[in-house]
Design an enzyme around this catalytic site. Structure first.
Site, PDB file in Angstrom:
ATOM      1  NE  ARG A  58      -1.988   8.364  -4.824  1.00  0.00           N
ATOM      2  CZ  ARG A  58      -0.741   8.586  -4.404  1.00  0.00           C
ATOM      3  NH1 ARG A  58       0.013   7.564  -3.979  1.00  0.00           N
ATOM      4  NH2 ARG A  58      -0.245   9.803  -4.433  1.00  0.00           N
ATOM      5  CB  THR A  63      -2.985   3.888   0.742  1.00  0.00           C
ATOM      6  OG1 THR A  63      -2.938   4.760  -0.393  1.00  0.00           O
ATOM      7  CG2 THR A  63      -4.228   3.011   0.632  1.00  0.00           C
ATOM      8  CG  LEU A  92      -1.923  -1.097   1.393  1.00  0.00           C
ATOM      9  CD1 LEU A  92      -2.640  -0.976   2.742  1.00  0.00           C
ATOM     10  CD2 LEU A  92      -2.930  -1.075   0.261  1.00  0.00           C
ATOM     11  CG  ASP A  93       0.448   4.226  -2.943  1.00  0.00           C
ATOM     12  OD1 ASP A  93       1.276   3.416  -3.383  1.00  0.00           O
ATOM     13  OD2 ASP A  93      -0.452   4.736  -3.634  1.00  0.00           O
ATOM     14  CE  LYS A  94       5.341   9.043   4.660  1.00  0.00           C
ATOM     15  NZ  LYS A  94       6.318  10.135   4.475  1.00  0.00           N
TER      16      LYS A  94
END
Length: 325
Positions: free
Chosen positions: A237, A142, A138-140
């Site tokens: 995104r 998210t 997961l993105d930082k």
């Protein structure tokens, strides 16, 4: 820490004419083909008692294969005592609910203080599992659910399940703009041509599919439920920005504040101060990599997104009559 691996088995007759490395991969599916090839070339596999380092050697069936090796722990990354919100754990997997601001894997600008460092401290035996068992990211900023493999066998099976699209991941998001209906974004994603830290829809990218449906409409924003069919970097995104509905707070893909006309002061302030993409991995469903049991987890929507939703609702109520003037 090192893991001792020893196996002895007989090549089945169904492997007649197959390559040595292919046969091993079928007989020991808990290990990746690249790892098996490494063991063959290193002389850690014997065929009828003799070392065979030729992966393409053909099999007849009935040969006795013995694997005897060690998997050394990865000493590149430091175990760190960092908090983990563990939703589920057994002998094979861990499921965590990742908070915002927590990078998953060390990299440029984030050499430590990551989920990987925390996992190595919490479960030291993960140093022998590739990437400390991390099979998706997961993105930082998210939030939400991630599954981690605790063994090589579980890691191999989870990676295969992701590639075969057998793991279901659903997200909640709040997007800019009023969306009237759900749909599918089926557009390839690749590295941005000029911004190397960004991704973009590109004809030269990898196939990427995102399904979305409308959960709630506000005056100039929409709450969405999304399901990934693929798992590309920044996929949701990028896809939402591509259809001109970037996520609120997204610093990379155009999620700047867009308050509706006559927006409440609370909404204006919140949109300006919401500094992360409004995206949360809310549901994870998979077949257990060892037992085959179907398992599903849900993670509650984080407070910042709950608060944002409530302020958007209040703004919609207060301005409902204006919409008909």
């Amino acid at each position: 820490m090192a893991e001792i691996i020893q196996h002895t088995d007989t090549v089945p007759e169904t492997c007649l004419g197959k390559r040595f490395d292919q046969t091993l991969a079928e007989m020991f599916p808990e290990y990746s083909r690249s790892r098996i090839k490494e063991w063959i070339l290193a002389g850690h596999v014997t065929l009828n008692g003799a070392i065979l380092i030729i992966p393409r050697e053909k099999m007849f069936g009935g040969e006795v294969i013995k694997i005897s090796t060690e998997v050394e722990g990865d000493v590149r990354f430091e175990p760190q005592n960092l908090p983990l919100n563990i939703v589920y754990e057994d002998d094979d997997i861990i499921v965590i609910n990742k908070p915002a601001g927590f990078v998953v894997h060390p990299g440029a600008g984030n050499p430590d203080g990551t989920v990987l460092n925390a996992l190595l401290y919490y479960c030291p035996q993960l140093d022998v599992v590739p990437r400390a068992g991390i099979v998706h990211r997961l993105d930082k900023d998210t939030t939400g659910l991630m599954v981690i493999a605790k063994t090589i066998a579980a890691q191999t099976n989870l990676v295969d399940a992701i590639q075969e699209r057998e793991i279901t991941r659903e997200y909640e998001a709040i997007a800019n703009g009023l969306m009237t209906a759900g749909g599918v974004v089926d557009e390839p994603i690749g590295r941005h041509s000029t911004k190397r830290t960004h991704m973009a829809v590109s004809p030269f990218g990898r196939p990427s599919v995102t399904h979305y449906r409308v959960m709630e409409k506000f005056r100039l924003h929409t709450r969405l439920r999304l399901r990934l069919e693929t798992g590309r970097t920044h996929q949701i995104r990028v896809h939402m920005a591509h259809i001109t509905h970037p996520l609120i707070g997204d610093p990379n893909y155009g999620g700047r504040p867009r308050p509706p006309k006559n927006a409440t002061e609370d909404l204006r302030d919140l949109l300006r101060s919401f500094k992360r993409q409004a995206l949360h991995a809310a549901m994870l469903s998979l077949f257990h990599p060892i037992t085959g049991e179907e398992m599903t987890w849900h993670a509650p929507i984080p407070d910042d997104m709950v608060n944002l939703t409530n302020v958007l609702r209040e703004d919609s109520k207060l301005n409902a009559t204006d919409d008909y003037l």
